[in-house]
Design a protein around this motif. Structure first.
Motif, PDB file in Angstrom:
ATOM      1  N   LEU A 142       0.825  -1.210   0.000  1.00 53.54           N
ATOM      2  CA  LEU A 142       0.000   0.000   0.000  1.00 53.54           C
ATOM      3  C   LEU A 142       0.857   1.257   0.000  1.00 53.54           C
ATOM      4  N   ARG A 143       1.910   1.272   0.792  1.00 56.91           N
ATOM      5  CA  ARG A 143       2.794   2.436   0.821  1.00 56.91           C
ATOM      6  C   ARG A 143       3.570   2.588  -0.482  1.00 56.91           C
ATOM      7  N   THR A 178       1.027   4.434  -2.724  1.00 54.23           N
ATOM      8  CA  THR A 178       0.669   5.793  -2.322  1.00 54.23           C
ATOM      9  C   THR A 178       1.882   6.703  -2.158  1.00 54.23           C
ATOM     10  N   VAL A 181      -6.569   3.016  -3.604  1.00 54.22           N
ATOM     11  CA  VAL A 181      -6.043   1.656  -3.476  1.00 54.22           C
ATOM     12  C   VAL A 181      -7.159   0.702  -3.059  1.00 54.22           C
ATOM     13  N   SER A 218      -2.222   2.636   6.931  1.00 54.55           N
ATOM     14  CA  SER A 218      -1.088   2.673   5.998  1.00 54.55           C
ATOM     15  C   SER A 218      -1.194   3.825   5.016  1.00 54.55           C
ATOM     16  N   VAL A 219      -2.404   4.092   4.522  1.00 56.76           N
ATOM     17  CA  VAL A 219      -2.546   5.055   3.421  1.00 56.76           C
ATOM     18  C   VAL A 219      -2.962   6.441   3.886  1.00 56.76           C
ATOM     19  N   THR A 229      -6.299   9.238   1.090  1.00 59.09           N
ATOM     20  CA  THR A 229      -6.315   8.242   0.007  1.00 59.09           C
ATOM     21  C   THR A 229      -7.660   7.533  -0.033  1.00 59.09           C
TER      22      THR A 229
END
Length: 369
Positions: free
Chosen positions: A151-152, A155, A163, A188-189, A193
């Protein structure tokens, strides 16, 4: 029309690529993916198309489609598509036959654009320069660290602002873990996002509704196949009860499938897969059906097969930048696109057709047929 270029030959090849880690969604697990490649030749010009499908798809191309298409004008792709659809009548159009037709259809469009010296987006008539993409993967087999890293990567490294992860693990039997993974994905995002989920039809109606309420707390805006897309009435009922977009359509092989889904008011955004729905010819028609009802269309998987046709429709939502297929297309082809900033620009370099070239020395190690 005797002076027009003709389709002189078709050929197939099958490539099977192991995944970089075990993968699964709500209802299926896999450790390898097969790409069936079709090349069509007119004189010294060659076009390519492909589908993600069993190796038997290549046999369908050779037995039922090669003789149907060879000798036709290379410029009349819808005509060839109609002949192919008729040729598989007794074999059955939905499923592998439609995927075989899709690979040939894509190759014919690529060939036509190359014969005319145009990027396919320019041949079809682009309505946009940039095609938005969303990062897609987040398989149920991933541990927390792998999901976070993926995910990182989308993004932070590539700047993709939307995502998607898989939920519905083990046919909906692990609801708590599904929601834990969604919680981690949001962490994470970050808050800005767009976060999507895909249950691949793994839930019952009651489960899908319960999970949907929890997803709302995490700002999920896209709920893909909360229940099986075979159950249009149930899908439509969930659409009326849930605040986020309910989406489906990736298993559409024929145009009537999409019309039935739209007529049932089952989705907020129609999904269609150009490598399944008998190719670019039919994907454009599915987009038109959605547009007539005021709905968007989203391209499912196989991003480099979709990018040019996605640029040609006014009601495009986005294109799925699917981890598995992106990895394979980068392994096999030269001319792949850059999703940096959250979009791709098909045809920007002026390369004709899809802009792809099979790199045989890279691909040969994965060839199985």
């Amino acid at each position: 029309m005797s002076d027009q270029p003709t389709v002189d030959a078709l050929a197939t090849a099958v490539y099977t690529v192991p995944t970089d880690a075990p993968e699964a969604d709500g209802t299926l697990a896999w450790d390898k993916t097969t790409l069936v490649l079709v090349t069509v030749r007119s004189g010294t010009t060659t076009g390519l198309g492909y589908t993600y499908a069993p190796a038997a798809t290549a046999h369908v191309v050779r037995e039922l489609l090669t003789g149907t298409v060879t000798g036709l004008t290379a410029l009349d792709v819808p005509g060839a598509n109609e002949r192919m659809c008729r040729a598989v009548r007794n074999a059955g159009l939905p499923g592998v036959a439609a995927q075989a037709i899709a690979a040939v259809d894509i190759a014919l469009w690529d060939l036509k654009a190359r014969l005319l010296g145009l990027p396919l987006a320019a041949l079809l008539g682009a309505v946009r320069d940039d095609v938005p993409v969303y990062g897609s993967g987040g398989f149920t087999t991933y541990d927390a660290a792998r999901q976070d890293r993926q995910l990182r990567g989308w993004t932070e490294d590539e700047g993709i602002p939307r995502v998607k992860i898989k939920i519905g693990e083990s046919w909906g039997s692990r609801e708590s873990r599904d929601l834990e993974r969604v919680t981690r994905a949001r962490a994470s995002v970050g808050d800005t996002t767009e976060l999507y989920v895909d249950a691949n039809g793994g839930y019952t109606g009651g489960q899908a509704l319960r999970i949907g309420a929890a997803l709302t707390d995490h700002g999920v805006t896209w709920y893909e196949e909360p229940v099986s897309s075979d159950h249009l009435t149930l899908l439509a009922d969930l659409r009326g009860r849930l605040p986020m977009d309910v989406t489906a359509g990736e298993y559409g092989y024929t145009l009537p499938y999409f019309e039935h889904m739209l007529a049932a008011h089952a989705v907020d955004c129609l999904q269609a897969d150009v490598t399944r729905c008998a190719g670019i010819t039919v994907w454009l028609r599915a987009a038109a059906l959605a547009h007539a009802r005021g709905l968007d269309i989203s391209g499912h998987c196989a991003p480099h097969a979709h990018a040019h046709v996605a640029a040609a429709v006014p009601n495009l939502r986005h294109l799925e930048w699917f981890h598995d297929h992106v990895r394979i297309e980068r392994l096999l082809f030269d001319g792949v696109l850059d999703p940096g900033g959250g979009s791709v620009t098909p045809g920007a370099d002026g390369a004709p057709g899809l802009g792809l070239t099979l790199v045989e020395e890279w691909a040969e190690r994965y060839r199985t047929e």
